[in-house]
Design an enzyme around this catalytic site. Structure first.
Site, PDB file in Angstrom:
ATOM      1  CB  CYS A  65       9.118   7.073   1.949  1.00  0.00           C
ATOM      2  SG  CYS A  65       7.585   6.235   2.380  1.00  0.00           S
ATOM      3  N   GLY A  66      10.432   6.072   4.352  1.00  0.00           N
ATOM      4  CA  GLY A  66      10.749   5.391   5.598  1.00  0.00           C
ATOM      5  C   GLY A  66       9.974   4.094   5.753  1.00  0.00           C
ATOM      6  CB  THR A  67       6.524   3.329   6.383  1.00  0.00           C
ATOM      7  OG1 THR A  67       5.870   4.387   5.655  1.00  0.00           O
ATOM      8  CG2 THR A  67       6.797   3.771   7.811  1.00  0.00           C
ATOM      9  N   GLY A  70       3.586   6.301   2.677  1.00  0.00           N
ATOM     10  CA  GLY A  70       3.195   7.602   2.115  1.00  0.00           C
ATOM     11  C   GLY A  70       3.498   7.697   0.629  1.00  0.00           C
ATOM     12  CG  HIS A  98      -2.286 -12.919  -8.744  1.00  0.00           C
ATOM     13  ND1 HIS A  98      -2.895 -13.557  -7.684  1.00  0.00           N
ATOM     14  CD2 HIS A  98      -1.754 -13.904  -9.520  1.00  0.00           C
ATOM     15  CE1 HIS A  98      -2.733 -14.875  -7.816  1.00  0.00           C
ATOM     16  NE2 HIS A  98      -2.043 -15.110  -8.914  1.00  0.00           N
ATOM     17  CG  HIS A 134      -4.660 -12.818 -12.185  1.00  0.00           C
ATOM     18  ND1 HIS A 134      -5.258 -12.683 -10.945  1.00  0.00           N
ATOM     19  CD2 HIS A 134      -4.193 -14.086 -12.250  1.00  0.00           C
ATOM     20  CE1 HIS A 134      -5.140 -13.816 -10.284  1.00  0.00           C
ATOM     21  NE2 HIS A 134      -4.505 -14.687 -11.052  1.00  0.00           N
TER      22      HIS A 134
HETATM   23  C1  RB5 Z   1       9.557  10.725   6.891  1.00  0.00           C
HETATM   24  O1  RB5 Z   1       9.903  10.978   8.220  1.00  0.00           O
HETATM   25  C2  RB5 Z   1       8.536   9.598   6.829  1.00  0.00           C
HETATM   26  O2  RB5 Z   1       7.327  10.025   7.324  1.00  0.00           O
HETATM   27  C3  RB5 Z   1       8.410   9.096   5.406  1.00  0.00           C
HETATM   28  O3  RB5 Z   1       9.650   8.654   4.942  1.00  0.00           O
HETATM   29  C4  RB5 Z   1       7.447   7.926   5.199  1.00  0.00           C
HETATM   30  O4  RB5 Z   1       7.682   6.899   6.110  1.00  0.00           O
HETATM   31  C5  RB5 Z   1       6.014   8.283   5.083  1.00  0.00           C
HETATM   32  O5  RB5 Z   1       5.137   7.453   4.824  1.00  0.00           O
END
Ligand code: RB5
Length: 145
Positions: A65-67, A70, A98, A134
């Site tokens: 996802c973006g980060t 999520g 691990h 582990h």
């Molecule tokens: C979408 O805008 C963004 O919130 C999603 O891709 C992600 O980064 C969420 O954790």
């Protein structure tokens, strides 16, 4: 190896790069979407990857996802899933050695494509250190020890 992959719109471009790399390695790839840059909800995609993987229908999973946050949080709610959010190759290696991570999570808005491919390569090249401390710890994650 059978690999299931998925991303939300925030990981759509990196997913295409990842898919191409996996196919070039000769892996069987199942892409559960998303299939456009239209906004969608990352928890829906996380479950589409994590649930069949946890049932043993695939060997490994990739979520983006973006980060990467999520989608990895959600994937980790599915029993049997050990999703590791990696932004460097050391973590990618350790998550296999691990933690026996069965899902690799990445953030398209955090890392570049070059680093993502190095992380991917490292993650697939590294085996779990089975049979020792582990293994006990991974069993404890799931309440089996
Ligand atoms: C979408 O805008 C963004 O919130 C999603 O891709 C992600 O980064 C969420 O954790």
């Amino acid at each position: 190896m059978n690999v299931i992959i998925g991303s939300d719109h925030g990981g759509f471009k990196l997913k295409a790069v990842v898919k191409e790399w996996l196919e070039a390695q000769g892996y069987q790839v199942t892409d559960v979407g998303t299939h456009s840059e239209e906004s969608c909800d990352y928890p829906d995609i996380a479950r589409l990857v994590a649930q069949p993987l946890a049932k043993g229908e695939y060997d490994r999973g990739i979520v983006i996802c973006g980060t990467g946050i999520g989608i990895s949080i959600t994937a980790n709610k599915v029993p049997g899933i050990r999703a590791a959010l990696c932004g460097d190759t050391f973590s990618a290696k350790m998550s296999r050695m691990h933690n026996n991570a069965n899902i690799l999570a990445m953030g398209e808005r955090v890392i570049g494509q070059g680093l993502a491919l190095e992380i991917l390569e490292t993650w697939f090249a590294t085996e779990f250190e089975a049979g020792g401390r582990h293994e006990t710890r991974v069993a404890k994650i799931e309440g089996r020890a």
